[in-house]
Scaffold this motif. Structure first.
Motif, mmCIF file in Angstrom:
data_model
loop_
_atom_site.group_PDB
_atom_site.id
_atom_site.type_symbol
_atom_site.label_atom_id
_atom_site.label_comp_id
_atom_site.label_asym_id
_atom_site.label_seq_id
_atom_site.Cartn_x
_atom_site.Cartn_y
_atom_site.Cartn_z
ATOM 1 N N ASP A 14 0.878 -1.153 0.000
ATOM 2 C CA ASP A 14 0.000 0.000 0.000
ATOM 3 C C ASP A 14 0.931 1.223 0.000
ATOM 4 O O ASP A 14 2.108 1.102 0.352
ATOM 5 C CB ASP A 14 -0.859 -0.044 1.268
ATOM 6 C CG ASP A 14 -1.550 1.268 1.529
ATOM 7 O OD1 ASP A 14 -2.254 1.744 0.625
ATOM 8 O OD2 ASP A 14 -1.365 1.825 2.632
ATOM 9 N N ASP A 16 -0.148 5.119 0.770
ATOM 10 C CA ASP A 16 -0.439 6.131 1.791
ATOM 11 C C ASP A 16 -0.370 5.542 3.204
ATOM 12 O O ASP A 16 -1.045 4.557 3.504
ATOM 13 C CB ASP A 16 -1.854 6.716 1.573
ATOM 14 C CG ASP A 16 -1.917 7.602 0.334
ATOM 15 O OD1 ASP A 16 -0.863 8.081 -0.117
ATOM 16 O OD2 ASP A 16 -3.040 7.805 -0.175
ATOM 17 N N ASP A 17 0.438 6.122 4.030
ATOM 18 C CA ASP A 17 0.627 5.717 5.430
ATOM 19 C C ASP A 17 1.271 4.341 5.579
ATOM 20 O O ASP A 17 1.278 3.758 6.660
ATOM 21 C CB ASP A 17 -0.693 5.795 6.220
ATOM 22 C CG ASP A 17 -1.276 7.197 6.178
ATOM 23 O OD1 ASP A 17 -0.505 8.159 6.346
ATOM 24 O OD2 ASP A 17 -2.495 7.334 5.950
ATOM 25 N N THR A 18 1.776 3.809 4.462
ATOM 26 C CA THR A 18 2.588 2.585 4.522
ATOM 27 C C THR A 18 3.989 2.941 4.019
ATOM 28 O O THR A 18 4.983 2.636 4.665
ATOM 29 C CB THR A 18 1.965 1.472 3.657
ATOM 30 O OG1 THR A 18 0.690 1.138 4.205
ATOM 31 C CG2 THR A 18 2.853 0.234 3.640
ATOM 32 N N ASN A 180 -1.221 -0.417 5.931
ATOM 33 C CA ASN A 180 -1.603 0.107 7.251
ATOM 34 C C ASN A 180 -3.085 -0.069 7.559
ATOM 35 O O ASN A 180 -3.501 0.169 8.676
ATOM 36 C CB ASN A 180 -1.262 1.605 7.340
ATOM 37 C CG ASN A 180 -2.187 2.447 6.477
ATOM 38 O OD1 ASN A 180 -2.201 2.303 5.257
ATOM 39 N ND2 ASN A 180 -2.980 3.295 7.096
ATOM 40 N N ASP A 185 -6.185 -3.301 3.230
ATOM 41 C CA ASP A 185 -4.947 -3.983 2.845
ATOM 42 C C ASP A 185 -4.861 -5.413 3.382
ATOM 43 O O ASP A 185 -4.061 -6.199 2.895
ATOM 44 C CB ASP A 185 -3.717 -3.198 3.360
ATOM 45 C CG ASP A 185 -3.721 -1.752 2.894
ATOM 46 O OD1 ASP A 185 -4.052 -1.520 1.721
ATOM 47 O OD2 ASP A 185 -3.408 -0.861 3.704
HETATM 48 MG MG MG Z 1 -2.769 3.243 3.445
#
Ligand code: MG
Length: 233
Positions: A14, A16-18, A180, A185
């Motif tokens: 993933d 975003d934010d991963t 995340n 995910d």
């Molecule tokens: Mg994400």
């Protein structure tokens, strides 16, 4: 829980934010947006109404900053009973543009992990959101060269993954997804019979929260992305 990674040949990430920070920027924008509307409503109420508006608009706008901007404008109109000033509308548009122009800040260990795994595994990015937005972030991140394939999906449900994995001719038992979000995910991936690793980010968008306590199997939670190197090498 022990998960057997011995078959894994393809690792999906993933974004975003991963790989990089994302949700933090939305939280910051929500703070500013609530300040714009403070003479009409409390921050709590503004947050709630904006979230409702985003959910209402998700099917038509999809994920990403542009849809978020439009939902902010629509919420501002409603919360102000259509008295919001043109200057505030302009400020909301600027706020959205600032979000789009933010630098891409990688999360700890990302480069090292990709550099290490890149030799032995085929690495792909599976993200949802706005195509232009995600392509721009990937470019800015400097990570493009680590990936064999980048796919921006309109959503990350079981069917989206199934179709993509079929299209890329990836066997389910050879695929590991890292991200995340349990909802986007992990859950759809293990439902399909593939493997997943959850690396939580400190902030989760309400839409990505699982509605109930789901007992999940066949996935692993790690404190940080670098910990994956203990399992894949
Ligand atoms: Mg994400």
């Amino acid at each position: 829980m022990d998960v057997d990674f011995s078959n894994i040949k393809v690792v999906g990430f993933d974004a975003d934010d991963t790989l990089w920070i994302n949700e933090t920027y939305f939280r910051e924008a929500e703070e500013r947006f609530a300040e714009f509307l403070e003479k009409f409503e409390t921050k709590n109420k503004v947050d709630q109404e904006l979230f409702k508006m985003e959910m209402k608009n998700l099917d038509i706008y999809g994920y990403g900053v542009k849809g978020f901007m439009l939902s902010m404008i629509e919420s501002a109109l409603e919360l102000s009973n259509f008295t919001i000033s043109q200057n505030t509308i302009a400020a909301i548009l600027s706020l959205g543009k600032e979000m789009i122009e933010k630098p891409v800040e990688l999360l700890p260990g990302v480069k090292e992990v990709l550099a290490r795994l890149n030799d032995k595994y085929r690495l792909i990015v599976l993200t949802k959101g706005d195509l232009l937005d995600q392509e721009r972030k990937l470019e800015k991140s400097g990570l493009s060269s680590y990936f064999h394939h980048v796919e921006v999906l309109s959503d990350k449900k079981e069917n989206n993954y199934k179709n993509l994995l079929e299209h890329l001719e990836i066997e389910l038992d050879e695929f590991l997804m890292i991200g995340n979000s349990l909802k986007s995910d992990v859950l759809p991936i293990i439902n399909l019979g593939a493997k997943a690793v959850h690396v939580p980010f400190h902030t989760t968008w309400a839409h990505e929260e699982l509605d109930r306590d789901v007992k999940l199997k066949n996935y692993l939670t790690l404190n940080g992305l670098s910990d994956i190197l203990k399992y894949l090498n």
